[in-house]
Each structure stands twice: as C-alpha cells, then as structure tokens.
Scaffold this motif. Structure first.
Motif, mmCIF file in Angstrom:
data_model
loop_
_atom_site.group_PDB
_atom_site.id
_atom_site.type_symbol
_atom_site.label_atom_id
_atom_site.label_comp_id
_atom_site.label_asym_id
_atom_site.label_seq_id
_atom_site.Cartn_x
_atom_site.Cartn_y
_atom_site.Cartn_z
ATOM 1 N N LEU A 39 -7.253 8.869 3.843
ATOM 2 C CA LEU A 39 -8.149 7.721 3.993
ATOM 3 C C LEU A 39 -7.363 6.430 4.219
ATOM 4 C CD1 LEU A 39 -10.859 8.329 1.235
ATOM 5 C CD2 LEU A 39 -11.101 8.631 3.688
ATOM 6 N N LEU A 40 -6.096 6.438 3.851
ATOM 7 C CA LEU A 40 -5.260 5.254 4.012
ATOM 8 C C LEU A 40 -4.533 5.223 5.356
ATOM 9 C CD1 LEU A 40 -3.693 5.140 0.425
ATOM 10 C CD2 LEU A 40 -5.717 3.946 1.269
ATOM 11 N N ASP A 41 -4.644 6.302 6.109
ATOM 12 C CA ASP A 41 -3.980 6.362 7.420
ATOM 13 C C ASP A 41 -4.518 5.259 8.324
ATOM 14 O OD1 ASP A 41 -2.660 8.569 6.492
ATOM 15 O OD2 ASP A 41 -3.742 10.013 7.734
ATOM 16 N N GLY A 42 -3.631 4.608 9.013
ATOM 17 C CA GLY A 42 -4.032 3.599 9.986
ATOM 18 C C GLY A 42 -4.233 2.204 9.428
ATOM 19 N N ILE A 43 -4.071 2.035 8.123
ATOM 20 C CA ILE A 43 -4.197 0.699 7.543
ATOM 21 C C ILE A 43 -2.837 0.015 7.650
ATOM 22 C CG2 ILE A 43 -4.701 -0.647 5.474
ATOM 23 C CD1 ILE A 43 -6.529 1.624 4.566
ATOM 24 N N SER A 44 -2.811 -1.126 8.287
ATOM 25 C CA SER A 44 -1.544 -1.820 8.526
ATOM 26 C C SER A 44 -1.090 -2.597 7.287
ATOM 27 C CB SER A 44 -1.688 -2.790 9.699
ATOM 28 O OG SER A 44 -2.475 -3.906 9.320
ATOM 29 N N GLU A 45 0.193 -2.918 7.272
ATOM 30 C CA GLU A 45 0.744 -3.728 6.181
ATOM 31 C C GLU A 45 0.061 -5.100 6.140
ATOM 32 O OE1 GLU A 45 2.943 -2.563 3.782
ATOM 33 O OE2 GLU A 45 2.428 -0.695 4.814
ATOM 34 N N ASN A 46 -0.266 -5.641 7.307
ATOM 35 C CA ASN A 46 -0.967 -6.933 7.346
ATOM 36 C C ASN A 46 -2.349 -6.840 6.708
ATOM 37 O OD1 ASN A 46 1.099 -8.371 8.564
ATOM 38 N ND2 ASN A 46 0.379 -7.929 10.635
ATOM 39 N N THR A 47 -3.019 -5.703 6.893
ATOM 40 C CA THR A 47 -4.335 -5.516 6.277
ATOM 41 C C THR A 47 -4.217 -5.421 4.767
ATOM 42 O OG1 THR A 47 -5.173 -4.429 8.268
ATOM 43 C CG2 THR A 47 -6.386 -4.047 6.230
ATOM 44 N N TYR A 48 -3.220 -4.666 4.280
ATOM 45 C CA TYR A 48 -3.007 -4.594 2.825
ATOM 46 C C TYR A 48 -2.739 -5.993 2.259
ATOM 47 C CZ TYR A 48 -2.738 0.516 2.765
ATOM 48 O OH TYR A 48 -3.010 1.857 2.856
ATOM 49 N N LYS A 49 -1.936 -6.763 2.955
ATOM 50 C CA LYS A 49 -1.632 -8.129 2.516
ATOM 51 C C LYS A 49 -2.909 -8.973 2.499
ATOM 52 C CE LYS A 49 1.393 -12.038 3.600
ATOM 53 N NZ LYS A 49 2.454 -12.531 4.478
ATOM 54 N N ALA A 50 -3.748 -8.819 3.510
ATOM 55 C CA ALA A 50 -5.000 -9.571 3.586
ATOM 56 C C ALA A 50 -5.960 -9.144 2.469
ATOM 57 C CB ALA A 50 -5.646 -9.382 4.949
ATOM 58 N N TYR A 51 -5.975 -7.856 2.110
ATOM 59 C CA TYR A 51 -6.774 -7.405 0.962
ATOM 60 C C TYR A 51 -6.305 -8.124 -0.306
ATOM 61 C CZ TYR A 51 -8.518 -3.247 3.548
ATOM 62 O OH TYR A 51 -9.109 -2.382 4.430
ATOM 63 N N ASN A 53 -4.641 -10.917 -0.674
ATOM 64 C CA ASN A 53 -4.872 -12.363 -0.651
ATOM 65 C C ASN A 53 -6.339 -12.747 -0.547
ATOM 66 O OD1 ASN A 53 -2.107 -12.985 -0.792
ATOM 67 N ND2 ASN A 53 -1.876 -12.620 1.395
ATOM 68 N N GLY A 54 -7.213 -11.774 -0.360
ATOM 69 C CA GLY A 54 -8.634 -12.042 -0.258
ATOM 70 C C GLY A 54 -9.081 -12.534 1.112
ATOM 71 N N LYS A 55 -8.216 -12.442 2.098
ATOM 72 C CA LYS A 55 -8.586 -12.875 3.453
ATOM 73 C C LYS A 55 -9.409 -11.808 4.168
ATOM 74 C CE LYS A 55 -4.651 -15.889 3.792
ATOM 75 N NZ LYS A 55 -4.741 -17.198 4.214
ATOM 76 N N THR A 56 -9.292 -10.566 3.705
ATOM 77 C CA THR A 56 -10.096 -9.463 4.208
ATOM 78 C C THR A 56 -10.736 -8.772 3.016
ATOM 79 O OG1 THR A 56 -8.627 -9.109 6.097
ATOM 80 C CG2 THR A 56 -10.031 -7.276 5.490
ATOM 81 N N LYS A 57 -12.042 -8.567 3.090
ATOM 82 C CA LYS A 57 -12.741 -7.852 2.012
ATOM 83 C C LYS A 57 -12.447 -6.364 2.112
ATOM 84 C CE LYS A 57 -16.400 -11.206 1.492
ATOM 85 N NZ LYS A 57 -17.837 -11.440 1.438
ATOM 86 N N ILE A 58 -12.564 -5.682 1.004
ATOM 87 C CA ILE A 58 -12.274 -4.245 0.969
ATOM 88 C C ILE A 58 -13.522 -3.413 1.255
ATOM 89 C CG2 ILE A 58 -10.306 -4.531 -0.583
ATOM 90 C CD1 ILE A 58 -12.136 -3.332 -2.803
ATOM 91 N N THR A 59 -14.541 -4.011 1.831
ATOM 92 C CA THR A 59 -15.816 -3.334 2.072
ATOM 93 C C THR A 59 -15.651 -2.020 2.829
ATOM 94 O OG1 THR A 59 -16.827 -5.514 2.171
ATOM 95 C CG2 THR A 59 -18.146 -3.672 2.951
ATOM 96 N N GLY A 60 -14.896 -2.028 3.922
ATOM 97 C CA GLY A 60 -14.735 -0.819 4.733
ATOM 98 C C GLY A 60 -14.070 0.309 3.987
ATOM 99 N N ILE A 61 -12.963 0.018 3.336
ATOM 100 C CA ILE A 61 -12.250 1.068 2.605
ATOM 101 C C ILE A 61 -13.037 1.473 1.353
ATOM 102 C CG2 ILE A 61 -10.737 -0.391 1.195
ATOM 103 C CD1 ILE A 61 -8.500 1.653 1.870
ATOM 104 N N ALA A 62 -13.774 0.549 0.765
ATOM 105 C CA ALA A 62 -14.599 0.868 -0.403
ATOM 106 C C ALA A 62 -15.680 1.879 -0.027
ATOM 107 C CB ALA A 62 -15.216 -0.398 -0.981
ATOM 108 N N LYS A 63 -16.287 1.723 1.144
ATOM 109 C CA LYS A 63 -17.293 2.687 1.611
ATOM 110 C C LYS A 63 -16.680 4.071 1.755
ATOM 111 C CE LYS A 63 -20.257 -0.564 4.062
ATOM 112 N NZ LYS A 63 -20.755 -1.008 5.376
#
Length: 84
Positions: A39-51, A53-63
C-alpha cells in the motif's frame, strides 16, 4: 487530532535524527502488516514530508488503510463464526 500533530508529538520521542519523510514512512510502515506493505508503493519522499508537515492530508492513504482493515477483520470475523 490531525496526523501532523500526531506525527510531531510521537516524533518528539522517537524521530531522533531521521528526516521527516523517513520518519513518516516508518510510522506508516509500522501500522501495516507485512503482507500489506505494498500500500506504500509509489508514495514519494516529498509526499511523506508533506504528510508530516500537514501540507497534504492523509485522506487517500487512510482510505486504503480502512479498506485493508475491513478485509482483514472481515476474514477474522468470518473464520471465527465458522468455528462456533
């Protein structure tokens, strides 16, 4: 509580010298059972950083996590009903 607040609070104790992206990846990795790590495949380091820092919500991965949990617990419940 928002994920960024959770990650920050737990990071105070556990993050150490890890980058925010590495630490966030480790958090998600710890939540998932071994067979579901894909489920973590394809998630970039920038996305993890944004999670983190709160710049990206975790809605997609939470689903994805919720769907995975429903599948796992449905199997457990179904198996336990068969044994009764």
């Amino acid at each position: 509580m928002y994920f960024k607040d959770f990650a920050y609070q737990i990071g105070l104790v556990m993050k150490g010298n890890s980058t925010t992206s590495s630490f966030t990846h480790t958090l998600f990795d710890a939540i998932l059972p071994e067979k579901k790590k894909n489920l973590l495949d394809g998630i970039s380091e920038n996305t993890y950083k944004a999670y983190y820092n709160g710049k990206t919500k975790i809605t997609g991965i939470a689903k994805k996590f919720i769907q995975m949990s429903i599948q796992i617990y449905s199997k457990i419940l179904f198996q336990s009903k068969e044994q009764i």
